[in-house]
Design a protein around this motif. Structure first.
Motif, PDB file in Angstrom:
ATOM      1  N   TYR A 519       0.831  -1.200   0.000  1.00  0.00           N
ATOM      2  CA  TYR A 519       0.000   0.000   0.000  1.00  0.00           C
ATOM      3  C   TYR A 519       0.865   1.249   0.000  1.00  0.00           C
ATOM      4  N   SER A 520       0.347   2.284  -0.630  1.00  0.00           N
ATOM      5  CA  SER A 520       0.931   3.614  -0.522  1.00  0.00           C
ATOM      6  C   SER A 520      -0.203   4.592  -0.271  1.00  0.00           C
ATOM      7  N   ALA A 521       0.113   5.735   0.313  1.00  0.00           N
ATOM      8  CA  ALA A 521      -0.911   6.717   0.634  1.00  0.00           C
ATOM      9  C   ALA A 521      -0.492   8.094   0.163  1.00  0.00           C
ATOM     10  N   THR A 522      -1.471   8.881  -0.189  1.00  0.00           N
ATOM     11  CA  THR A 522      -1.232  10.272  -0.548  1.00  0.00           C
ATOM     12  C   THR A 522      -2.167  11.154   0.262  1.00  0.00           C
ATOM     13  N   THR A 523      -1.668  12.322   0.670  1.00  0.00           N
ATOM     14  CA  THR A 523      -2.552  13.294   1.309  1.00  0.00           C
ATOM     15  C   THR A 523      -3.441  13.908   0.231  1.00  0.00           C
ATOM     16  N   ILE A 524      -4.663  14.246   0.634  1.00  0.00           N
ATOM     17  CA  ILE A 524      -5.642  14.754  -0.327  1.00  0.00           C
ATOM     18  C   ILE A 524      -6.106  16.142   0.095  1.00  0.00           C
ATOM     19  N   ASN A 525      -6.147  17.042  -0.849  1.00  0.00           N
ATOM     20  CA  ASN A 525      -6.780  18.324  -0.593  1.00  0.00           C
ATOM     21  C   ASN A 525      -8.282  18.106  -0.398  1.00  0.00           C
ATOM     22  N   PHE A 526      -8.905  18.956   0.360  1.00  0.00           N
ATOM     23  CA  PHE A 526     -10.356  18.865   0.529  1.00  0.00           C
ATOM     24  C   PHE A 526     -10.891  20.242   0.888  1.00  0.00           C
ATOM     25  N   THR A 527     -12.107  20.473   0.446  1.00  0.00           N
ATOM     26  CA  THR A 527     -12.756  21.733   0.774  1.00  0.00           C
ATOM     27  C   THR A 527     -14.253  21.546   0.668  1.00  0.00           C
ATOM     28  N   CYS A 528     -15.000  22.611   0.920  1.00  0.00           N
ATOM     29  CA  CYS A 528     -16.455  22.544   0.972  1.00  0.00           C
ATOM     30  C   CYS A 528     -17.051  23.280  -0.218  1.00  0.00           C
ATOM     31  N   SER A 529     -18.087  22.694  -0.815  1.00  0.00           N
ATOM     32  CA  SER A 529     -18.719  23.285  -1.976  1.00  0.00           C
ATOM     33  C   SER A 529     -19.525  24.528  -1.596  1.00  0.00           C
ATOM     34  N   ALA A 530     -19.502  25.507  -2.475  1.00  0.00           N
ATOM     35  CA  ALA A 530     -20.294  26.721  -2.254  1.00  0.00           C
ATOM     36  C   ALA A 530     -21.784  26.452  -2.387  1.00  0.00           C
ATOM     37  N   SER A 531     -22.138  25.276  -2.956  1.00  0.00           N
ATOM     38  CA  SER A 531     -23.554  24.939  -3.138  1.00  0.00           C
ATOM     39  C   SER A 531     -24.162  24.246  -1.923  1.00  0.00           C
ATOM     40  N   SER A 532     -23.388  24.088  -0.836  1.00  0.00           N
ATOM     41  CA  SER A 532     -23.905  23.427   0.357  1.00  0.00           C
ATOM     42  C   SER A 532     -25.135  24.166   0.888  1.00  0.00           C
ATOM     43  N   HIS A 533     -26.132  23.391   1.318  1.00  0.00           N
ATOM     44  CA  HIS A 533     -27.336  23.992   1.898  1.00  0.00           C
ATOM     45  C   HIS A 533     -26.981  24.801   3.140  1.00  0.00           C
TER      46      HIS A 533
END
Length: 635
Positions: A519-533
């Motif tokens: 196995y190998s792992a990568t860090t992932i960018n993440f953010t929140c959509s502007a369309s969120s209720h």
């Protein structure tokens, strides 16, 4: 070797030293007799004409004399035949007609995808799982609920309904928004599906931990919950103390600042029923009357309870995750003691109930029987309930829904390392002899020690060090997730997702080649959509959503993933909604692989050491208090 060119000699040194690489056998090929490993080239599909490591070696050494060259044609099974070649000249250009021929011999053929994935590029081998444009660029989240919950379980009827559980002991039946909608989750907070909050102790390190539905729930209406209770408040909380002389433990030695009553708190698994005036699938509220006590274990300390329960997708047995019971460094060595259930994963049969006599004779901890295939069922010096051992505080385990033999468990570390394990029958995952891939020295050992040489540990497949997450704050705790099988984001499909408690980092782990156990792992960018209720709050000036603390991951019946946090529930949606690109398509058909390959003993130490290097990190006051409680709980 009498090499006069310094540049060429450096290449030859690298290539010869590849024999000591952790993956040397794969790099040199399973049936190869050549002394050179497979050499990487940038495009194996064009007969190696393009530039790459193999081409660089050719350019550096083509006219350099190399005594006992590792590239001599006679070392191969079949030597090239060409009128230009000289038997008396040991330069590459004299022995090979062209760079094309040289790299065709020493780079892996594109027609063999497995061996083509193993090639040497001058440094320690790292698994290259996919082309860069198909790797995940980021995870896009949509905030769908404001409340803080610790569990999300899909309804067994296959609908868009889920069950949400709070630490206090309440379970709600909730409806998810329709596919493609930005609407929120809907639930009636005033009408819980199940309320046992009067039985659950949820202060500090305790609470409602998990729920699981019987595989035949739609017919029998059976559901199971795991929680902590206090026997000084509720008499039925009492059971057998886990600290006894049988496991080398004296309750009088187990002191803490919270209670002077030995084994005051218990881990409990109880059965409830959705069979009432309607069918189980239609029930909107069920009785809080316990049908049957499956398990009661009185705890020595006030931390590391784990407590998750899952039904195996292939065997329909109940898997029960138990931490080491607490105390710094597992002082009584419960996790390595097979007479103790602490620090273990248990496997129980809850369909065939024992008699009172069987419970007494076998020393069972409640109403269950032992599956015949449990690894320690017939061993006199081990508890038959044990499926796997050597855990500190397994916080969220999951089966891969497409490959159900893959059983992932994240285990919270002590001082330095957080880990993900691939759990198999009878496996020993090292704690407290090891913390992750490293030897651990406990500060106290009133319960004795287990030596490194006496066990065959299975090392983590993934993990991270505390200082890689937050060098200033240091301590952290892993939150295990799922292998993504959702159609929402093809670039994370087939990857195991997990996060850190503090909510600042997420990873995607991938096994490559499939079935290899590597196995190998990568860090992932993440953010929140502007369309969120619900509008997302962010940490400072960053694009990181304000989780405060991540408690758990959830999954619905469409296998969409959710993050359960102190700041609400976030759904993983299409990356395009956050302007992340994904050029990968979902697989057209699925071919589940056989059981994964666990990594054991001393061989595993060297290979894991190499793998772990690739893991380096390239709404209300009530909710806030819950976050603090979970933080203390996991530590």
């Amino acid at each position: 070797m009498n090499i006069t060119s310094q540049i060429c000699s450096e290449y030859i040194k690298e290539i010869l030293c590849a024999q000591c690489d952790a993956f040397a056998a794969e790099l040199h090929g399973p049936h190869d007799t050549k002394s050179s490993p497979n050499l990487c080239n940038s495009n194996a599909s064009s007969v190696h004409e393009s530039k790459g490591y193999c081409s660089d070696v050719w350019d550096a050494c083509r006219n350099v004399s190399i005594t006992d060259s590792p590239f001599s044609p006679h070392l191969l099974n079949s030597a090239p035949s060409h009128p230009r070649l000289s038997a008396n000249n040991d330069t590459l250009s004299a022995q090979w007609p062209s760079r094309r021929d040289f790299c065709a011999a020493f780079a892996p053929p594109a027609s063999d995808p497995y061996n083509a994935s193993f090639c040497f590029d001058g440094g320690p081998y790292q698994f290259q799982s996919e082309k860069q444009d198909t790797a995940p660029k980021g995870i896009c989240l949509q905030k769908v609920e404001l409340g803080a919950y610790i569990n999300m379980i899909p309804h067994p009827d296959g609908s868009n309904r889920v069950f949400l559980a709070s630490q206090s002991g309440k379970v709600w039946l909730a409806t998810l928004p329709e596919k493609g909608s930005s609407n929120p989750i809907t639930l009636n907070e005033s009408a819980p599906y199940l309320d046992i909050s009067n039985l659950v102790v949820d202060n500090e390190e305790f609470g409602f931990l998990a729920l699981a539905f019987h595989p035949n729930f739609l017919q029998n209406g059976r559901l199971f919950v795991s929680f902590n209770c206090d026997k000084t408040i509720w008499a039925d909380c009492a059971g057998k103390c886990s600290c006894t002389s049988d496991v080398g433990c004296d309750p009088s030695q187990v002191g803490n600042a919270v209670t002077s009553v030995p084994c005051r708190y218990s881990s409990v698994v109880s059965e409830y029923s959705a069979n009432s005036l309607t069918s189980p699938a239609k029930a909107l509220k069920i009785s809080s009357k316990e049908v049957r006590r499956i398990f009661t274990l009185e705890l020595p300390y006030v931390s590391h309870h784990a407590g998750q329960i899952l039904f195996g997708p292939k065997d329909a047995y109940l898997y029960f995750m138990l931490g080491d019971g607490g105390g710094t460094g597992d002082p009584f060595n419960f996790a390595q003691n097979n007479k103790s259930l602490l620090g273990k994963i248990l496997r129980l049969d809850v369909d065939n109930m024992p008699t009172t006599e069987e419970i007494a004779n076998l020393g069972l901890w409640g109403n269950y029987t032992i599956p015949d295939t449990n690894p320690f069922k017939n061993e006199r010096l081990a508890r038959p309930e044990i499926w796997a051992l050597g855990f500190r505080n397994p916080w969220r385990c999951s089966f891969d829904s497409l490959k159900p033999l893959y059983f992932y468990c994240a285990d919270v570390g002590q001082e330095t390392y957080e880990e993900v394990n691939l759990v198999t029958k009878g496996g020993n995952y090292g704690w407290r002899v090891f913390e992750g891939p490293n030897l651990y020295n406990p500060p106290a050992s009133p319960g004795g020690n287990t030596t490194e040489s006496s066990i065959l540990p299975i090392f983590p497949i993934l993990g991270y060090y505390h200082n890689q997450v937050d060098p200033k704050q240091g301590a952290s705790a892993i939150i295990g997730g799922y292998v993504s099988r959702s159609e929402q984001d093809p670039c994370i499909y087939g990857r195991y997702l997990y996060a850190d408690l503090y909510g600042s980092v997420m990873w995607a782990g991938l096994e490559f080649p499939p079935g290899s156990g590597n196995y190998s792992a990568t860090t992932i960018n993440f953010t929140c959509s502007a369309s969120s209720h619900f509008p997302c709050e962010f940490v400072g000036n960053s694009t990181i959503p304000k989780f405060q603390y991540i408690f758990s991951w959830g999954q619905d019946n469409d296998r969409n993933l959710y993050i359960l946090s102190n700041g609400g529930i976030f759904k993983v949606i299409s990356p395009a909604a956050c302007d992340f690109t994904c050029k990968k398509s979902l697989p057209s058909q699925f071919q589940p692989n056989s059981a994964p390959v666990p990594t054991r003993s001393s061989t595993a130490i060297s290979s894991h050491a190499s793998r772990s290097a690739s893991l380096s990190i390239l709404s209300s006051n009530t909710s806030f208090m819950l976050g603090l409680i979970i933080w203390a709980w996991l530590m």
